[in-house]
Design a protein around this motif. Structure first.
Motif, PDB file in Angstrom:
ATOM      1  N   PHE A  40      42.910  46.034  51.816  1.00  8.86           N
ATOM      2  CA  PHE A  40      42.702  44.824  50.996  1.00  8.86           C
ATOM      3  C   PHE A  40      44.052  44.208  50.628  1.00  8.86           C
ATOM      4  CE2 PHE A  40      40.740  41.856  48.283  1.00  8.86           C
ATOM      5  CZ  PHE A  40      41.278  41.908  47.002  1.00  8.86           C
ATOM      6  N   LYS A  44      44.337  40.620  52.271  1.00 18.40           N
ATOM      7  CA  LYS A  44      44.019  39.550  51.313  1.00 18.40           C
ATOM      8  C   LYS A  44      45.158  39.183  50.372  1.00 18.40           C
ATOM      9  CE  LYS A  44      39.806  39.247  52.768  1.00 18.40           C
ATOM     10  NZ  LYS A  44      39.583  38.258  53.816  1.00 18.40           N
ATOM     11  N   ALA A  74      37.433  44.077  48.108  1.00 16.17           N
ATOM     12  CA  ALA A  74      37.200  42.635  48.336  1.00 16.17           C
ATOM     13  C   ALA A  74      37.287  41.879  47.016  1.00 16.17           C
ATOM     14  CB  ALA A  74      35.802  42.440  48.930  1.00 16.17           C
TER      15      ALA A  74
END
Ligand code: C2G
Length: 142
Positions: A40, A44, A74
């Motif tokens: 992650f 991201k 997420a």
């Protein structure tokens, strides 16, 4: 029992993180920390951590304010987490102020932004070490 959640990377754990975790725990009785996974972070947040998820998790679990560490995989998991862990209050540092207000609309949880500890950050630590800016050799602390 008032249940709190907060999210973060917590790489190169420092006193700014500890201040946040301490004040987050003071909001209730039980603190869940959702720790960003390596995947992650990279996909991201474009962050490459010094410590792996497992090492960062180990450090967080040793902190007296932290009751449970779960993975953050997420951006979108927050609403589900709040339901799953029966969270009363969502806490973040105020560098995120406003970004998570939707949580108050979509859940029964309160959103609290706490002032960041100024002058310290993982990025700053990395920069200082890179430029060999170690503490003044005359100081008594290392
Ligand atoms: N923090 C702080 N003071 C600092 C540094 C960090 O209060 N000097 C807080 C941040 O505001 C955040 C928490 O400590 O609430 C963790 O910071 P990071 O590890 O930098 O996490 P971040 O990259 O902000 O990830 O989905 C949310 C993200 O996972 C948050």
């Amino acid at each position: 029992m008032k249940r709190i959640i907060t999210y973060g990377t917590f790489d190169l754990l420092h006193y700014g993180h500890i201040n946040l975790l301490k004040r987050a725990k003071e909001q209730g009785d039980y603190l869940v920390v959702a720790l960003s996974t390596d995947e992650f972070n990279w996909s991201k947040k474009q962050k490459k951590c010094y410590f792996s998820f497992e090492k960062r998790k180990q450090l967080l679990e040793a902190i007296r304010y932290v009751d449970l560490v779960i993975p953050e995989n997420a951006w979108e998991q927050k609403v589900t987490d709040i339901s799953l862990y029966q969270i009363d209050t969502f806490v973040m540092g105020d560098d995120w102020a406003g970004k998570f207000d939707f949580i108050e609309e979509e859940t029964d949880a309160q959103v609290v932004y706490l002032p960041r500890t100024p002058e310290i950050s993982t990025t700053q630590i990395k920069k200082d070490l890179e430029h060999n800016k170690l503490r003044n050799i005359n100081s008594i602390s290392c």
